[in-house]
Design a protein around this motif. Sequence first.
Motif, short mmCIF file in Angstrom:
data_model
loop_
_atom_site.label_atom_id
_atom_site.label_comp_id
_atom_site.label_asym_id
_atom_site.label_seq_id
_atom_site.Cartn_x
_atom_site.Cartn_y
_atom_site.Cartn_z
N ARG A 192 40.59 64.84 2.38
CA ARG A 192 40.15 65.97 1.65
C ARG A 192 38.82 66.72 2.59
O ARG A 192 37.93 65.65 3.05
CB ARG A 192 39.80 65.84 0.34
CG ARG A 192 40.92 65.43 -0.43
CD ARG A 192 40.34 65.07 -1.89
NE ARG A 192 39.90 66.06 -2.43
CZ ARG A 192 39.34 66.03 -3.91
NH1 ARG A 192 39.35 64.95 -4.11
NH2 ARG A 192 38.65 67.18 -4.40
N GLY A 250 42.65 62.48 -1.23
CA GLY A 250 43.23 62.95 -2.33
C GLY A 250 44.12 61.93 -2.98
O GLY A 250 44.53 60.87 -2.18
N ALA A 251 44.79 62.20 -4.09
CA ALA A 251 45.58 61.27 -5.02
C ALA A 251 46.91 61.03 -4.08
O ALA A 251 47.58 59.89 -4.09
CB ALA A 251 46.04 61.90 -6.28
N ASP A 252 47.28 61.80 -3.21
CA ASP A 252 48.28 61.66 -2.17
C ASP A 252 48.10 60.92 -1.13
O ASP A 252 48.90 60.85 -0.24
CB ASP A 252 49.14 62.85 -1.79
CG ASP A 252 48.16 64.14 -0.99
OD1 ASP A 252 46.88 63.53 -0.95
OD2 ASP A 252 48.42 65.07 -0.89
N GLY A 253 46.73 60.41 -1.01
CA GLY A 253 46.42 59.73 0.29
C GLY A 253 45.93 60.70 1.30
O GLY A 253 45.32 60.03 2.46
N ARG A 254 45.92 61.83 1.39
CA ARG A 254 45.58 62.77 2.53
C ARG A 254 44.12 62.88 2.36
O ARG A 254 43.62 63.20 1.34
CB ARG A 254 46.42 64.15 2.37
CG ARG A 254 47.96 63.90 2.58
CD ARG A 254 48.60 65.09 2.41
NE ARG A 254 48.27 65.82 3.43
CZ ARG A 254 48.78 67.45 3.72
NH1 ARG A 254 49.68 67.93 2.59
NH2 ARG A 254 48.45 67.98 4.53
#
Length: 216
Positions: A48, A42-46
């Motif tokens: 998916r 994801g955009a937050d680096g987590r």
Amino acid sequence: MRHDDIWRAVDALAAEHGLSPSGLARKAGLDPTAFNPSKRVGADGRARWPSTESIAKILSATGTEMDSFASLVTGAPTLNSATGRPLSGRRIPLIGMAQAGSDGYFGDGGYPVGAGWDEISSPELADPNAYALEISGESMEPVFRDGDIIIVSPNSPVRRGDRVVVRTVKGEVMAKELVRQSARRIELASLNPAHPHYSFDLSEILWMHRILWASQ
């Protein structure tokens, strides 16, 4: 169950049908980029998860049952939905883990060579250089046990978190998990928590191949 396990199963399903992840997505009527590495974070680096809908579509497009896909998630060969047995594909070399460190079993490119080995039937693989290793000893428990067979692909891309077989220039052969790889070094985690992690200069590594399946 980890995100990497699901994504690895998607990649393995694609390989079984001679497709890239993008090709599998296209075959299932999905956006060809649906399984790209960029879509797995994801955009937050987590990390998916793939959507339930996308999984359902690739299973339908390939005629794969859910229990067969679950086998890929756990690292086992895909099951034939008609017989409940592993899919039979071409025969590939079967090399003992101890033999793999000896001269004469792998060429300079890290591909199996010669004919002094047994063979086993494997799931249909896109990699013509795939081979199998028979685990010996207890150093890789509880993930791999003595007598387990792992199927290894020299040509599959290797990513952080993948289980890999590594051969060093000294002839050591080991099954580990790739923790990190930089331009100069590689870090490997032991599958057995009782054993230490390893760190090598890339110049110390002869080759590193990705483990696709384990027959346990």
